[in-house]
Design an enzyme around this catalytic site. Sequence first.
Site, PDB file in Angstrom:
ATOM      1  N   ASN A  10      12.155   7.839  -8.848  1.00 55.39           N
ATOM      2  CA  ASN A  10      12.516   7.200  -7.576  1.00 55.39           C
ATOM      3  C   ASN A  10      11.661   5.989  -7.227  1.00 55.39           C
ATOM      4  OD1 ASN A  10      10.784   9.670  -7.265  1.00 55.39           O
ATOM      5  ND2 ASN A  10      10.436   8.778  -5.257  1.00 55.39           N
TER       6      ASN A  10
ATOM      7  N   THR B 165       0.812  -1.226   0.000  1.00 58.38           N
ATOM      8  CA  THR B 165       0.000   0.000   0.000  1.00 58.38           C
ATOM      9  C   THR B 165       0.842   1.271   0.000  1.00 58.38           C
ATOM     10  OG1 THR B 165      -0.119  -0.303   2.391  1.00 58.38           O
ATOM     11  CG2 THR B 165      -2.056  -0.966   1.099  1.00 58.38           C
TER      12      THR B 165
ATOM     13  N   HIS C 113      13.770  12.243  -9.069  1.00 53.50           N
ATOM     14  CA  HIS C 113      14.903  12.900  -8.421  1.00 53.50           C
ATOM     15  C   HIS C 113      15.829  13.424  -9.528  1.00 53.50           C
ATOM     16  CE1 HIS C 113      13.371  11.234  -4.848  1.00 53.50           C
ATOM     17  NE2 HIS C 113      14.255  10.268  -4.610  1.00 53.50           N
TER      18      HIS C 113
ATOM     19  N   CYS D 260      17.219   5.271  -3.907  1.00 52.38           N
ATOM     20  CA  CYS D 260      16.765   5.762  -5.223  1.00 52.38           C
ATOM     21  C   CYS D 260      17.704   6.772  -5.899  1.00 52.38           C
ATOM     22  CB  CYS D 260      15.360   6.337  -5.118  1.00 52.38           C
ATOM     23  SG  CYS D 260      15.043   7.207  -3.575  1.00 52.38           S
TER      24      CYS D 260
HETATM   25  N1  LIG Z   1       9.799   5.985  -1.791  1.00 47.80           N
HETATM   26  C1  LIG Z   1      10.868   5.823  -2.550  1.00 47.80           C
HETATM   27  O1  LIG Z   1      11.098   6.568  -3.516  1.00 47.80           O
HETATM   28  C2  LIG Z   1      11.848   4.708  -2.247  1.00 47.80           C
HETATM   29  C3  LIG Z   1      12.879   4.474  -3.154  1.00 47.80           C
HETATM   30  C4  LIG Z   1      13.777   3.437  -2.905  1.00 47.80           C
HETATM   31  C5  LIG Z   1      13.652   2.670  -1.772  1.00 47.80           C
HETATM   32  N2  LIG Z   1      12.649   2.940  -0.889  1.00 47.80           N
HETATM   33  C6  LIG Z   1      12.516   2.057   0.284  1.00 47.80           C
HETATM   34  O2  LIG Z   1      11.393   1.210   0.031  1.00 47.80           O
HETATM   35  C7  LIG Z   1      10.720   0.903   1.247  1.00 47.80           C
HETATM   36  C8  LIG Z   1       9.267   1.347   1.126  1.00 47.80           C
HETATM   37  O3  LIG Z   1       9.234   2.747   0.943  1.00 47.80           O
HETATM   38  P1  LIG Z   1       7.877   3.562   0.725  1.00 47.80           P
HETATM   39  O4  LIG Z   1       8.316   4.915   0.350  1.00 47.80           O
HETATM   40  O5  LIG Z   1       6.972   2.819  -0.179  1.00 47.80           O
HETATM   41  O6  LIG Z   1       7.265   3.571   2.224  1.00 47.80           O
HETATM   42  P2  LIG Z   1       5.754   3.800   2.660  1.00 47.80           P
HETATM   43  O7  LIG Z   1       5.047   4.621   1.649  1.00 47.80           O
HETATM   44  O8  LIG Z   1       5.830   4.291   4.054  1.00 47.80           O
HETATM   45  O9  LIG Z   1       5.120   2.317   2.648  1.00 47.80           O
HETATM   46  C9  LIG Z   1       5.431   1.346   3.615  1.00 47.80           C
HETATM   47  C10 LIG Z   1       4.647   0.079   3.384  1.00 47.80           C
HETATM   48  O10 LIG Z   1       5.016  -0.880   4.376  1.00 47.80           O
HETATM   49  C11 LIG Z   1       3.862  -1.259   5.154  1.00 47.80           C
HETATM   50  N3  LIG Z   1       4.249  -1.411   6.567  1.00 47.80           N
HETATM   51  C12 LIG Z   1       4.587  -0.450   7.450  1.00 47.80           C
HETATM   52  N4  LIG Z   1       4.899  -1.003   8.641  1.00 47.80           N
HETATM   53  C13 LIG Z   1       4.717  -2.333   8.518  1.00 47.80           C
HETATM   54  C14 LIG Z   1       4.858  -3.450   9.391  1.00 47.80           C
HETATM   55  N5  LIG Z   1       5.271  -3.293  10.664  1.00 47.80           N
HETATM   56  N6  LIG Z   1       4.588  -4.679   8.924  1.00 47.80           N
HETATM   57  C15 LIG Z   1       4.172  -4.861   7.658  1.00 47.80           C
HETATM   58  N7  LIG Z   1       4.016  -3.857   6.760  1.00 47.80           N
HETATM   59  C16 LIG Z   1       4.292  -2.605   7.194  1.00 47.80           C
HETATM   60  C17 LIG Z   1       2.877  -0.127   4.984  1.00 47.80           C
HETATM   61  O11 LIG Z   1       1.572  -0.616   5.216  1.00 47.80           O
HETATM   62  P3  LIG Z   1       0.398   0.341   5.707  1.00 47.80           P
HETATM   63  O12 LIG Z   1       0.043   1.196   4.521  1.00 47.80           O
HETATM   64  O13 LIG Z   1      -0.672  -0.608   6.087  1.00 47.80           O
HETATM   65  O14 LIG Z   1       0.945   1.141   6.848  1.00 47.80           O
HETATM   66  C18 LIG Z   1       3.128   0.240   3.510  1.00 47.80           C
HETATM   67  O15 LIG Z   1       2.480  -0.678   2.683  1.00 47.80           O
HETATM   68  C19 LIG Z   1      11.502   1.630   2.357  1.00 47.80           C
HETATM   69  O16 LIG Z   1      12.429   0.742   2.932  1.00 47.80           O
HETATM   70  C20 LIG Z   1      12.219   2.747   1.604  1.00 47.80           C
HETATM   71  O17 LIG Z   1      13.385   3.175   2.247  1.00 47.80           O
HETATM   72  C21 LIG Z   1      11.734   3.933  -1.096  1.00 47.80           C
END
Ligand SMILES: NC(=O)c1ccc[n+]([C@@H]2O[C@H](COP(=O)([O-])OP(=O)(O)OC[C@H]3O[C@@H](n4cnc5c(N)ncnc54)[C@H](OP(=O)(O)O)[C@@H]3O)[C@@H](O)[C@H]2O)c1
Length: 353
Positions: free
Chosen positions: A329, A25, A246, A163
Amino acid sequence: MKTTQMQHDQFPREKKIRVGLMGATGAVGQAFMWMLSSHPWFEVTRVMASEKRVGRNYGEDVHWILPMEIPQSVLGYEIKSFDTQAMKDDGVEIVFSALPNHAARTAEPRLIEEGFYVFSNAAVLRYEEHVPILIPEANIETLHWIEKQGYPDKGFAITNANCSTTGLAVAMAPLKKYGIKDLVVSTYQSVSGAGHPGLSSLDITNNVIPYIDTEEEKMIREFKKILSVDVDIFPYCVRVPLMFGHLETVWVEFEQEVELDQIRRDWDESRQGLDHLPSTPEKPIEYETQFDLPQAKQAFYGFPQGMVVYTGRLKRQGSRIGFTLLVNNVIKGAAGGSIQNAEAFVTHYLDAG
Ligand SMILES: NC(=O)c1ccc[n+]([C@@H]2O[C@H](COP(=O)([O-])OP(=O)(O)OC[C@H]3O[C@@H](n4cnc5c(N)ncnc54)[C@H](OP(=O)(O)O)[C@@H]3O)[C@@H](O)[C@H]2O)c1
């Protein structure tokens, strides 16, 4: 959709490979859902998020932030619990992780322990000795490190980079042969890089924030690991009020003399050896000749959308060569990169027998 059809025609597969998706999500999770909904090889079989969502309907519960419509085919998924036995029963072998670090820290080692092939976006395992930070355009040779992790007898992790590092590593990989002396990089990073809900709108609207927690340290560490170089890197990472993409400016000094035209030719040829991976664009690096490109609004351009790293403004000043780049990203810098890594694993290991 024409583009989807092209992928299926070019990369036929009799039976799709069942995959699980953790963090479905979030910002990256949504990018996975969108890309996997039309993937010729992978079929999302188990969709997971945090415990509070278990049992809910994905289409009704997700707060969709991507600029394209949510695919019809993902609307009906039920969000399931993190249950490794149920995943095995469902025939899942590959698990994509879009978990935040705090959740990945326990979930990913457990998945590996139980024999799953984990493709992760989280940082927790990136710096482990035998865990590759894989970017096929930059270091496909590190794919075989999974054997050092115990594959085929055991599960493994393949991570992708932070990213902003991904964009930099893709652009610099074909130039590594000129000997990188050092590199100065400044980033202009979109808000989706912090996930959803991410930063408060009061903090980022009409504002620019010259600090992103741990980003500069990650860039230094990951760039060196990916390209296997020991060079000085001087980053400043800045958050800007953009939704996606980015932008980065780079000043690099090489050991060897190199012509600007040669650099453009190197970028033009960056697909070499990757023709078999469905998510690899025809030109993974596209050089923009127009003086004011690339711009962040191009983040979802190209095919597959969001997978191209755009470069531009190549110039020489004194002993340094400068250029700009744009990376999406959430796609190339996250979900798309991870999917491309899984494609590399499938072709080099599962299909090779
Ligand atoms: N955003 C970027 O551009 C980007 C780029 C490269 C890497 N990343 C990495 O990719 C990962 C995800 O990033 P994001 O930006 O997509 O983060 P995000 O928007 O905060 O999404 C986090 C996801 O993990 C779930 N989650 C949170 N806590 C959890 C738990 N305790 N157990 C199971 N599921 C859980 C959330 O579910 P709910 O919605 O139910 O809370 C949501 O589906 C991170 O490690 C980040 O550093 C991000």
